[in-house]
Scaffold this motif. Structure first.
Motif, PDB file in Angstrom:
ATOM      1  N   UNK A 163       0.865  -1.184   0.000  1.00 47.96           N
ATOM      2  CA  UNK A 163       0.000   0.000   0.000  1.00 47.96           C
ATOM      3  C   UNK A 163       0.899   1.230   0.000  1.00 47.96           C
ATOM      4  N   UNK A 164       0.296   2.402  -0.081  1.00 47.32           N
ATOM      5  CA  UNK A 164       1.059   3.638  -0.064  1.00 47.32           C
ATOM      6  C   UNK A 164       1.971   3.702   1.163  1.00 47.32           C
ATOM      7  N   UNK A 165       3.078   4.410   1.035  1.00 46.43           N
ATOM      8  CA  UNK A 165       4.092   4.480   2.095  1.00 46.43           C
ATOM      9  C   UNK A 165       3.504   4.926   3.432  1.00 46.43           C
ATOM     10  N   UNK A 166       2.626   5.930   3.440  1.00 42.10           N
ATOM     11  CA  UNK A 166       2.081   6.413   4.709  1.00 42.10           C
ATOM     12  C   UNK A 166       1.154   5.384   5.362  1.00 42.10           C
ATOM     13  N   UNK A 176       6.382  -5.732   4.236  1.00 47.03           N
ATOM     14  CA  UNK A 176       5.572  -4.542   4.016  1.00 47.03           C
ATOM     15  C   UNK A 176       6.238  -3.705   2.931  1.00 47.03           C
ATOM     16  N   UNK A 177       5.474  -3.378   1.909  1.00 48.91           N
ATOM     17  CA  UNK A 177       6.015  -2.597   0.794  1.00 48.91           C
ATOM     18  C   UNK A 177       5.202  -1.316   0.656  1.00 48.91           C
ATOM     19  N   UNK A 178       5.879  -0.190   0.848  1.00 51.63           N
ATOM     20  CA  UNK A 178       5.241   1.112   0.710  1.00 51.63           C
ATOM     21  C   UNK A 178       5.341   1.619  -0.713  1.00 51.63           C
ATOM     22  N   UNK A 179       4.301   1.388  -1.484  1.00 49.32           N
ATOM     23  CA  UNK A 179       4.298   1.788  -2.891  1.00 49.32           C
ATOM     24  C   UNK A 179       2.868   1.772  -3.411  1.00 49.32           C
ATOM     25  N   UNK A 180       2.615   2.592  -4.396  1.00 53.67           N
ATOM     26  CA  UNK A 180       1.368   2.455  -5.132  1.00 53.67           C
ATOM     27  C   UNK A 180       1.422   1.120  -5.868  1.00 53.67           C
ATOM     28  N   UNK A 181       0.324   0.398  -5.888  1.00 53.51           N
ATOM     29  CA  UNK A 181       0.329  -0.892  -6.586  1.00 53.51           C
ATOM     30  C   UNK A 181       0.466  -0.713  -8.094  1.00 53.51           C
ATOM     31  N   UNK A 182       0.243   0.492  -8.583  1.00 56.15           N
ATOM     32  CA  UNK A 182       0.377   0.735 -10.024  1.00 56.15           C
ATOM     33  C   UNK A 182       1.813   1.024 -10.448  1.00 56.15           C
ATOM     34  N   UNK A 183       2.703   1.183  -9.490  1.00 57.11           N
ATOM     35  CA  UNK A 183       4.131   1.377  -9.787  1.00 57.11           C
ATOM     36  C   UNK A 183       4.787   0.002  -9.822  1.00 57.11           C
ATOM     37  N   UNK A 184       5.259  -0.459 -10.968  1.00 61.03           N
ATOM     38  CA  UNK A 184       5.734  -1.837 -11.096  1.00 61.03           C
ATOM     39  C   UNK A 184       7.013  -2.162 -10.321  1.00 61.03           C
ATOM     40  N   UNK A 185       7.753  -1.174  -9.858  1.00 59.46           N
ATOM     41  CA  UNK A 185       9.021  -1.426  -9.187  1.00 59.46           C
ATOM     42  C   UNK A 185       8.933  -2.301  -7.954  1.00 59.46           C
ATOM     43  N   UNK A 186       7.817  -2.257  -7.232  1.00 57.27           N
ATOM     44  CA  UNK A 186       7.705  -3.049  -6.002  1.00 57.27           C
ATOM     45  C   UNK A 186       7.735  -4.547  -6.288  1.00 57.27           C
ATOM     46  N   UNK A 187       7.352  -4.932  -7.483  1.00 59.21           N
ATOM     47  CA  UNK A 187       7.358  -6.354  -7.842  1.00 59.21           C
ATOM     48  C   UNK A 187       8.758  -6.959  -7.827  1.00 59.21           C
ATOM     49  N   UNK A 188       9.791  -6.113  -7.916  1.00 55.97           N
ATOM     50  CA  UNK A 188      11.168  -6.603  -7.866  1.00 55.97           C
ATOM     51  C   UNK A 188      11.487  -7.266  -6.520  1.00 55.97           C
TER      52      UNK A 188
END
Length: 157
Positions: A111-114, A131-143
């Motif tokens: 979910x979003x960082x905050x 826990x991953x702070x990212x928009x799910x639409x930003x593909x970088x978290x999948x790394x």
């Protein structure tokens, strides 16, 4: 003890509706969800929940939806005890604690960082929980997610 202060935008504050509804349902004598983590989180957050206009009926509806998804995830994990669970837009949902997955499961709440920062304040950490702070639409978290195991994606709301 003062409650946790939140720094969420108005749009992100809507995540409080689901956690509060599940907390209300869990306080009922015949609770389906029995979500003590949601109830404890709501009690720790410094917020006027009456502003949300959530009642027991909405809480029961949210609990039924959550229980259905919990059952699907549990069934998947029973057949895939070394799987990955991607919980997208997790908000303050406590599914990982309700399900208590086997040790071989890697669970990713995204979910979003905050929102993730608030989760870190409210909920305990556990092994194989990411826990991953990212928009799910930003593909970088999948790394950060292994790609060599069965996976289940959950996006509840």
């Amino acid at each position: 003890m003062a409650g946790e202060k939140m720094q969420l935008t108005k749009e992100k504050e809507t995540l409080l509706i689901t956690v509060y509804g599940k907390a209300l349902e869990s306080r009922l004598p015949n609770s389906l969800l029995k979500d003590r983590f949601a109830d404890e989180a709501v009690r720790r957050i410094d917020y006027d929940f009456s502003r949300l206009k959530v009642d027991n009926n909405l809480g029961v509806g949210l609990a039924i939806r959550a229980k259905t998804l919990d059952d699907w995830v549990s069934a998947f994990l029973a057949n895939n005890p070394n799987a990955i669970v991607l919980h997208l837009g997790c908000g303050l949902d406590t599914r990982i604690f309700r399900i208590d997955p086997p040790a071989g499961v890697d669970w990713f709440d995204v979910d979003y960082a905050e929102v993730i920062e608030l989760r870190r304040k409210l909920y305990p950490m556990r092994e194989h929980y990411h826990l991953i702070g990212s928009s799910v639409t930003e593909p970088g978290w999948l790394d950060e997610v292994p790609g060599d195991r069965p996976a289940m994606v959950v996006a509840e709301a």
